[in-house]
Design a protein around this motif. Sequence first.
Motif, PDB file in Angstrom:
ATOM      1  N   ASN A   1    -114.320  74.155  16.441  1.00  0.00           N
ATOM      2  CA  ASN A   1    -113.372  73.692  17.671  1.00  0.00           C
ATOM      3  C   ASN A   1    -112.848  75.077  17.847  1.00  0.00           C
ATOM      4  OD1 ASN A   1    -112.317  72.050  19.800  1.00  0.00           O
ATOM      5  ND2 ASN A   1    -110.724  71.693  18.407  1.00  0.00           N
ATOM      6  N   ILE A   2    -113.786  76.258  17.719  1.00  0.00           N
ATOM      7  CA  ILE A   2    -112.768  77.670  18.269  1.00  0.00           C
ATOM      8  C   ILE A   2    -113.594  78.297  19.439  1.00  0.00           C
ATOM      9  CG2 ILE A   2    -112.259  79.956  17.576  1.00  0.00           C
ATOM     10  CD1 ILE A   2    -111.489  78.720  15.296  1.00  0.00           C
ATOM     11  N   GLU A   3    -113.262  78.469  20.414  1.00  0.00           N
ATOM     12  CA  GLU A   3    -113.760  78.464  21.561  1.00  0.00           C
ATOM     13  C   GLU A   3    -113.434  80.391  21.606  1.00  0.00           C
ATOM     14  OE1 GLU A   3    -116.397  77.776  23.188  1.00  0.00           O
ATOM     15  OE2 GLU A   3    -116.167  75.867  23.022  1.00  0.00           O
ATOM     16  N   LEU A   4    -114.140  81.194  22.210  1.00  0.00           N
ATOM     17  CA  LEU A   4    -114.766  82.743  22.100  1.00  0.00           C
ATOM     18  C   LEU A   4    -114.601  82.293  23.978  1.00  0.00           C
ATOM     19  CD1 LEU A   4    -117.097  83.787  20.012  1.00  0.00           C
ATOM     20  CD2 LEU A   4    -115.036  84.195  19.773  1.00  0.00           C
ATOM     21  N   VAL A   5    -113.312  83.724  24.352  1.00  0.00           N
ATOM     22  CA  VAL A   5    -113.290  83.895  25.573  1.00  0.00           C
ATOM     23  C   VAL A   5    -113.494  85.906  25.949  1.00  0.00           C
ATOM     24  CG1 VAL A   5    -111.913  84.208  27.362  1.00  0.00           C
ATOM     25  CG2 VAL A   5    -111.485  81.901  25.864  1.00  0.00           C
ATOM     26  N   PRO A   6    -115.067  85.500  26.714  1.00  0.00           N
ATOM     27  CA  PRO A   6    -115.203  87.126  26.599  1.00  0.00           C
ATOM     28  C   PRO A   6    -114.195  88.172  27.585  1.00  0.00           C
ATOM     29  CG  PRO A   6    -116.138  85.739  28.127  1.00  0.00           C
ATOM     30  CD  PRO A   6    -116.037  84.472  27.397  1.00  0.00           C
ATOM     31  N   LEU A   7    -113.846  88.690  27.467  1.00  0.00           N
ATOM     32  CA  LEU A   7    -112.751  89.673  27.767  1.00  0.00           C
ATOM     33  C   LEU A   7    -113.507  91.431  28.550  1.00  0.00           C
ATOM     34  CD1 LEU A   7    -109.784  90.010  26.229  1.00  0.00           C
ATOM     35  CD2 LEU A   7    -110.299  88.353  28.131  1.00  0.00           C
ATOM     36  N   PRO A   8    -113.592  91.376  29.493  1.00  0.00           N
ATOM     37  CA  PRO A   8    -114.294  92.347  29.858  1.00  0.00           C
ATOM     38  C   PRO A   8    -113.605  93.853  29.563  1.00  0.00           C
ATOM     39  CG  PRO A   8    -113.028  91.999  31.733  1.00  0.00           C
ATOM     40  CD  PRO A   8    -112.294  90.698  31.241  1.00  0.00           C
ATOM     41  N   ILE A   9    -114.400  94.878  28.710  1.00  0.00           N
ATOM     42  CA  ILE A   9    -113.542  96.239  28.045  1.00  0.00           C
ATOM     43  C   ILE A   9    -112.940  96.570  28.600  1.00  0.00           C
ATOM     44  CG2 ILE A   9    -114.607  97.426  26.287  1.00  0.00           C
ATOM     45  CD1 ILE A   9    -117.109  96.096  25.242  1.00  0.00           C
ATOM     46  N   MET A  10    -112.883  96.830  29.748  1.00  0.00           N
ATOM     47  CA  MET A  10    -112.895  97.363  30.701  1.00  0.00           C
ATOM     48  C   MET A  10    -111.735  97.381  31.239  1.00  0.00           C
ATOM     49  SD  MET A  10    -114.745 100.073  29.656  1.00  0.00           S
ATOM     50  CE  MET A  10    -113.768 101.864  30.640  1.00  0.00           C
TER      51      MET A  10
ATOM     52  N   LEU B   1    -113.445 108.944  23.703  1.00  0.00           N
ATOM     53  CA  LEU B   1    -115.049 108.673  23.228  1.00  0.00           C
ATOM     54  C   LEU B   1    -115.866 110.364  22.757  1.00  0.00           C
ATOM     55  CD1 LEU B   1    -116.737 107.660  26.050  1.00  0.00           C
ATOM     56  CD2 LEU B   1    -116.793 106.088  23.888  1.00  0.00           C
ATOM     57  N   ARG B   2    -115.998 110.716  21.372  1.00  0.00           N
ATOM     58  CA  ARG B   2    -117.782 111.103  20.687  1.00  0.00           C
ATOM     59  C   ARG B   2    -118.576 111.264  20.716  1.00  0.00           C
ATOM     60  NH1 ARG B   2    -114.416 113.577  16.678  1.00  0.00           N
ATOM     61  NH2 ARG B   2    -112.145 113.188  16.834  1.00  0.00           N
ATOM     62  N   ILE B   3    -118.944 109.961  20.943  1.00  0.00           N
ATOM     63  CA  ILE B   3    -120.486 109.922  21.995  1.00  0.00           C
ATOM     64  C   ILE B   3    -120.618 109.804  23.607  1.00  0.00           C
ATOM     65  CG2 ILE B   3    -122.497 108.274  21.442  1.00  0.00           C
ATOM     66  CD1 ILE B   3    -121.857 107.843  18.431  1.00  0.00           C
ATOM     67  N   LYS B   4    -121.239 110.644  24.202  1.00  0.00           N
ATOM     68  CA  LYS B   4    -120.694 110.586  25.505  1.00  0.00           C
ATOM     69  C   LYS B   4    -122.036 109.409  26.187  1.00  0.00           C
ATOM     70  CE  LYS B   4    -116.804 113.503  26.430  1.00  0.00           C
ATOM     71  NZ  LYS B   4    -116.354 115.207  26.967  1.00  0.00           N
ATOM     72  N   LYS B   5    -122.794 109.161  25.267  1.00  0.00           N
ATOM     73  CA  LYS B   5    -123.440 109.217  26.282  1.00  0.00           C
ATOM     74  C   LYS B   5    -123.655 106.825  26.226  1.00  0.00           C
ATOM     75  CE  LYS B   5    -127.037 112.835  24.831  1.00  0.00           C
ATOM     76  NZ  LYS B   5    -128.465 112.392  24.220  1.00  0.00           N
ATOM     77  N   LEU B   6    -123.185 106.518  25.214  1.00  0.00           N
ATOM     78  CA  LEU B   6    -123.080 104.971  26.075  1.00  0.00           C
ATOM     79  C   LEU B   6    -122.613 104.709  26.907  1.00  0.00           C
ATOM     80  CD1 LEU B   6    -121.912 104.329  21.742  1.00  0.00           C
ATOM     81  CD2 LEU B   6    -124.326 104.007  22.955  1.00  0.00           C
ATOM     82  N   LYS B   7    -122.915 103.655  27.720  1.00  0.00           N
ATOM     83  CA  LYS B   7    -122.651 103.186  28.986  1.00  0.00           C
ATOM     84  C   LYS B   7    -122.869 101.178  28.567  1.00  0.00           C
ATOM     85  CE  LYS B   7    -122.588 106.815  31.425  1.00  0.00           C
ATOM     86  NZ  LYS B   7    -122.742 107.584  33.235  1.00  0.00           N
ATOM     87  N   LYS B   8    -121.968 100.725  29.359  1.00  0.00           N
ATOM     88  CA  LYS B   8    -122.250  99.186  29.604  1.00  0.00           C
ATOM     89  C   LYS B   8    -121.578  99.416  30.557  1.00  0.00           C
ATOM     90  CE  LYS B   8    -121.859  94.261  27.632  1.00  0.00           C
ATOM     91  NZ  LYS B   8    -121.149  94.086  26.231  1.00  0.00           N
ATOM     92  N   ASP B   9    -122.750  98.095  31.472  1.00  0.00           N
ATOM     93  CA  ASP B   9    -122.739  97.766  33.178  1.00  0.00           C
ATOM     94  C   ASP B   9    -122.127  99.775  34.070  1.00  0.00           C
ATOM     95  OD1 ASP B   9    -122.936  95.121  32.147  1.00  0.00           O
ATOM     96  OD2 ASP B   9    -120.737  94.828  31.597  1.00  0.00           O
TER      97      ASP B   9
ATOM     98  N   SER C   1    -115.268 104.120  15.782  1.00  0.00           N
ATOM     99  CA  SER C   1    -117.109 102.933  16.246  1.00  0.00           C
ATOM    100  C   SER C   1    -116.606 102.775  17.925  1.00  0.00           C
ATOM    101  CB  SER C   1    -116.706 102.076  15.379  1.00  0.00           C
ATOM    102  OG  SER C   1    -115.161 101.177  15.294  1.00  0.00           O
ATOM    103  N   ILE C   2    -117.433 102.525  17.823  1.00  0.00           N
ATOM    104  CA  ILE C   2    -117.800 102.314  19.680  1.00  0.00           C
ATOM    105  C   ILE C   2    -117.707 100.601  19.786  1.00  0.00           C
ATOM    106  CG2 ILE C   2    -119.033 102.355  21.912  1.00  0.00           C
ATOM    107  CD1 ILE C   2    -117.848 104.707  21.146  1.00  0.00           C
ATOM    108  N   VAL C   3    -117.001 100.116  20.529  1.00  0.00           N
ATOM    109  CA  VAL C   3    -116.625  98.867  20.802  1.00  0.00           C
ATOM    110  C   VAL C   3    -117.536  98.389  21.651  1.00  0.00           C
ATOM    111  CG1 VAL C   3    -115.127  97.276  21.693  1.00  0.00           C
ATOM    112  CG2 VAL C   3    -114.077  98.737  20.759  1.00  0.00           C
ATOM    113  N   SER C   4    -118.417  97.459  21.712  1.00  0.00           N
ATOM    114  CA  SER C   4    -119.469  96.860  22.180  1.00  0.00           C
ATOM    115  C   SER C   4    -118.724  95.579  22.899  1.00  0.00           C
ATOM    116  CB  SER C   4    -120.803  96.810  21.880  1.00  0.00           C
ATOM    117  OG  SER C   4    -120.652  95.801  20.655  1.00  0.00           O
ATOM    118  N   TYR C   5    -118.449  94.949  22.312  1.00  0.00           N
ATOM    119  CA  TYR C   5    -117.876  93.237  22.681  1.00  0.00           C
ATOM    120  C   TYR C   5    -116.085  92.753  22.276  1.00  0.00           C
ATOM    121  CZ  TYR C   5    -123.024  92.727  22.967  1.00  0.00           C
ATOM    122  OH  TYR C   5    -123.709  92.974  23.824  1.00  0.00           O
TER     123      TYR C   5
END
Length: 214
Positions: A85-94, A105-113, A175-179
């Motif tokens: 009975n726990i729901e995950l509510v997605p949040l936009p990282i940005m 950023l140390r690794i500048k190649k990683l992108k999302k959307d 570490s890089i945040v993805s979700y």
Amino acid sequence: MSAAVQTQPPTQKLEIQNIKSHVRDPETRKILWFDANHWCGPSAISAVTPLTSGEAARLIRHQSGKKMVTGTYVCEVREALRACNIELVPLPIMGFFKHDPWKHLRIKKLKKDGHPLPTLRAWLEDTKVERSHGGIYLVSAGQHWQLISGDDYVCGKTEKIVPLSSKHESIRFRSIVSYVYKLASTGVCWPDAPVLLPAQSGFDWLRQNELIAE
């Protein structure tokens, strides 16, 4: 207590806890058995439910059909938490980001959307005000699940709640945040799934009606 007289298992308040790796007798506090899976997915589930990390792993196995649980996908963690009975509510990282993320950023190649992804340190800095209002956040950073609430942090590496301000060696700030997800629940409950080992089946009533605490 016989199965015939069992009542509906109670619910508990959604809160961040130490990861549970064993079960104690509620009266004597003697350890009855150890039951741990030290991978980050089951550990995160254990930290917000009455399950040990071993029980959380068996819940994922029951739902996904996996023979063993090591790394976990978002859908597997989401379905396991939903069973409690726990729901995950997605949040936009940005969505919270107020500063230029490139400087963090140390690794500048990683992108999302189309946006660069922040490091965990940068995300923590930019969400400090939001996190001070309460709430529990499930964050995937560096392919590692971790739970954050205010200044409290717990994951499969720390096992116990540690303050973010302590800069604990197991917290990978670079570490890089993805979700990012915010947890929501009207009351955490025991899942309707076979999560106990066959040898422990006689303890169903104990596990469902006693919230084992350290």
